[in-house]
Enzyme design. Structure first.
Site, PDB file in Angstrom:
ATOM      1  CG  ASP A 171       2.007   5.559   5.533  1.00  0.00           C
ATOM      2  OD1 ASP A 171       3.099   5.952   5.073  1.00  0.00           O
ATOM      3  OD2 ASP A 171       1.575   4.407   5.347  1.00  0.00           O
ATOM      4  CD  GLU A 230      -0.800  -1.801   9.118  1.00  0.00           C
ATOM      5  OE1 GLU A 230      -0.499  -1.281  10.210  1.00  0.00           O
ATOM      6  OE2 GLU A 230      -0.070  -1.743   8.114  1.00  0.00           O
ATOM      7  CG  HIS A 286      -1.078  -5.065   4.581  1.00  0.00           C
ATOM      8  ND1 HIS A 286      -0.697  -4.330   5.672  1.00  0.00           N
ATOM      9  CD2 HIS A 286      -0.475  -4.476   3.504  1.00  0.00           C
ATOM     10  CE1 HIS A 286       0.101  -3.346   5.290  1.00  0.00           C
ATOM     11  NE2 HIS A 286       0.238  -3.416   3.980  1.00  0.00           N
ATOM     12  CE  LYS A 334       1.814   0.454  11.120  1.00  0.00           C
ATOM     13  NZ  LYS A 334       1.036   1.046  10.005  1.00  0.00           N
ATOM     14  CB  SER A 369      -0.889  -0.002   1.259  1.00  0.00           C
ATOM     15  OG  SER A 369      -1.606   1.204   1.366  1.00  0.00           O
ATOM     16  CD  GLU A 379      -0.331   4.101   9.316  1.00  0.00           C
ATOM     17  OE1 GLU A 379       0.174   3.821   8.208  1.00  0.00           O
ATOM     18  OE2 GLU A 379      -0.119   3.423  10.347  1.00  0.00           O
ATOM     19  CE  LYS A 424       4.628   2.654   6.001  1.00  0.00           C
ATOM     20  NZ  LYS A 424       3.491   2.437   5.062  1.00  0.00           N
ATOM     21  CG  HIS A 454       6.578  -3.163   9.472  1.00  0.00           C
ATOM     22  ND1 HIS A 454       6.109  -4.436   9.700  1.00  0.00           N
ATOM     23  CD2 HIS A 454       5.470  -2.361   9.575  1.00  0.00           C
ATOM     24  CE1 HIS A 454       4.812  -4.416   9.925  1.00  0.00           C
ATOM     25  NE2 HIS A 454       4.401  -3.180   9.859  1.00  0.00           N
ATOM     26  CG  ASP A 457      -2.703   1.911   7.977  1.00  0.00           C
ATOM     27  OD1 ASP A 457      -3.305   2.902   7.510  1.00  0.00           O
ATOM     28  OD2 ASP A 457      -1.768   1.347   7.378  1.00  0.00           O
ATOM     29  CD  GLU A 509       2.125  -4.734   7.747  1.00  0.00           C
ATOM     30  OE1 GLU A 509       1.560  -4.411   8.812  1.00  0.00           O
ATOM     31  OE2 GLU A 509       2.424  -3.913   6.852  1.00  0.00           O
TER      32      GLU A 509
END
Length: 494
Positions: A383, A202, A193, A459, A81, A356, A408, A436, A280, A243
């Site tokens: 993000d 998430e 994910h 994270k 993403s 997020e 990131k 991550h 997230d 993840e």
């Protein structure tokens, strides 16, 4: 002290999703500690001449004392993403690995970047990163690839720490590095994910009432295992996403949080006191630019099921790769105002302290609204909005958008630019959450970065899959090494 770079080499390796990525090694030597054959005959190679000056006056200055060559190695992560404003990850786009090979980026490292960096002082991180940026020559590192520049940048930092014989977190953060981050453990996955019906990407737990990171990790891991037991008991899937979080088909965010609440209680902890929630939304992935609406396909699937609609959404369709309905009529749609109201309802019902990417990466006006509505008591993390970029972060700070930045490394492409974003955020009173990517490796550098700059939050997925656990294990080592000096956690909004 001078620590010269004597070699730079990159190779193509695989990340946790089975896609190629770059691993880079930088070899360095301290003054009078190089290998004599490198300068056989007493002549300094032409590659050691920079700007009309010799990087070293003669090979004798670099004859071996201990014969030690220090090596720094770094592997570059990759996201699924991704925000449209991220630095460019250079892929080969040919037949190898379905077009995802990185041989072009590897070649850039092994030729152009190697040539320009040999002889440089590896301790001059900002100068090295400046050279990488200028050599690329584009705003988004599209020529050489941010994966090429980042691999070199991080390997240089590791090599420098090795040459100084100090831990990486000490090299990056100095004597003030002591804060162990609160883990934001992604124990239930959705969105890009996972191949399930959960729309948000998430759902995380944060063990805030632990006395140490060691105990926080234990708490989170116990909750993770209790969640698995609950899902198994109810016949839900317990396969994991990219993840490490579980990826069952669930109705909506409320149902997810109800499961997480049960897992926390069954593990013997109290939601809101011992453990809180973070999420997230990855809203940019849900946003339809044409309609201006956020599309919840997973919720739409369940709405269709409850109405007993046709076999178009049968079990066979659910099991297919496109298990979520793809027609607007079957989706649950929300406007920006409805998204904000939805988050407000969730935060009132559950102890959610961090959201997020709650809105689209281009919806600056919407971000202003959500910050006014929730920013006083909820951490609103940018993000895709900020992409670890000081220019976008500066705009967000000036306009009152969000109150936190996700960090990131591969979004920006060098270590120095990443650290600059963290410092800007902290100076403005924003939190910085080190993160991550969904495509990870065993490289644990982000753990050192989080501790080095006292970010207070990290994270790095569920306590599952070795590429995720590697980061947690590295923090355990740092906490053990720091002993009583270590401080756990950050005063996050509650």
């Amino acid at each position: 002290m001078i620590v010269r770079i004597i070699d730079v080499h990159a190779r193509e390796i695989l990340d946790s999703r089975g896609n190629p990525t770059i691993e880079t090694e930088v070899k360095v030597v301290r003054k009078r500690e190089t290998i004599a054959p490198a300068f056989a005959g007493g002549a300094v190679p032409d590659s050691y001449l920079r700007g009309g000056e010799r990087a070293c006056e003669s090979y004798k200055d670099y004859l071996p004392v201990s014969g030690r060559v220090f090596i720094g190695r770094a592997a570059v992560p990759s996201g699924a993403s991704t925000g449209e404003y991220e630095a460019v990850e250079l892929r080969d786009n040919d037949k190898r690995y379905l077009g995802k090979g990185v041989q072009k980026a590897v070649e850039h490292v092994n030729t152009e970047l190697r040539e320009i960096l040999i002889g440089r002082n590896v301790l001059e991180q900002e100068e090295i990163d400046r050279i990488l940026i200028e050599t690329d020559g584009t705003k988004n590192k599209s020529r050489l690839g941010a994966n090429a520049t980042l691999g070199v940048s991080l390997a240089c930092a590791r090599a420098a720490a090795a040459a100084l014989e100090i831990p990486l977190y000490r090299y990056l953060g100095g004597v003030s590095a002591k804060t162990m981050p609160v883990p934001m453990m992604n124990i239930l996955n959705g969105g890009k994910h996972a191949s399930n019906t959960v729309d948000f990407q998430e759902f995380m737990i944060m063990p805030i009432n632990a006395p140490s990171f060691t105990e926080a990790l234990r708490m989170g891991t116990e909750i993770y295992h209790y969640l698995k037991k609950i899902l198994e008991k109810e016949g839900k899937a317990t396969g994991v996403g990219d993840e490490g979080g579980f990826a069952p088909d669930l109705k909506d965010a409320e149902e997810v949080f109800s499961y997480l609440t049960r897992a926390i209680k069954e593990a013997g902890y109290e939601p809101g006191r011992d453990v809180v929630f973070a999420m997230d939304a990855a809203a940019s992935e849900l946003y339809n630019k044409d309609s201006g609406m956020y599309e919840f396909q997973g919720e739409g699937y369940y709405l269709q099921q409850t109405k007993s609609v046709t076999a178009e959404y049968s079990t066979q369709a659910r099991d297919a790769e496109v298990s979520k309905p793809d027609t607007v009529a079957s989706m649950k749609l929300r406007s920006t105002d409805e998204m904000i109201a939805y988050y407000k309802m969730l935060c009132e019902k559950y102890p959610i302290i961090s959201i997020e990417d709650g809105l689209d990466e281009n919806d600056w006006e919407g971000w202003k609204k959500i910050t006014k509505e929730l920013g006083s008591h909820v951490q609103l993390v940018g993000d895709d909005l900020f992409v670890t970029n000081v220019e976008r972060l500066k705009k967000g700070i000036q306009e009152g958008c969000g109150n936190s930045i996700l960090i990131k490394l591969n979004q920006i492409g060098t270590l120095s630019e990443t650290i600059a974003a963290i410092h800007m955020a902290q100076k403005a009173g924003y939190t910085a959450v080190v993160s991550h990517r969904s495509g990870e490796t065993e490289d644990s550098l982000i753990a050192d970065l989080a501790v080095a700059l006292n970010c207070g939050q990290i994270k790095t997925g569920a306590p599952c899959r070795s590429e995720r656990v590697a980061k947690y294990n590295q923090i355990l080592r740092m906490e053990e090494e720091l002993g009583k000096v270590a401080v756990y956690g950050l005063s996050v909004k509650r």
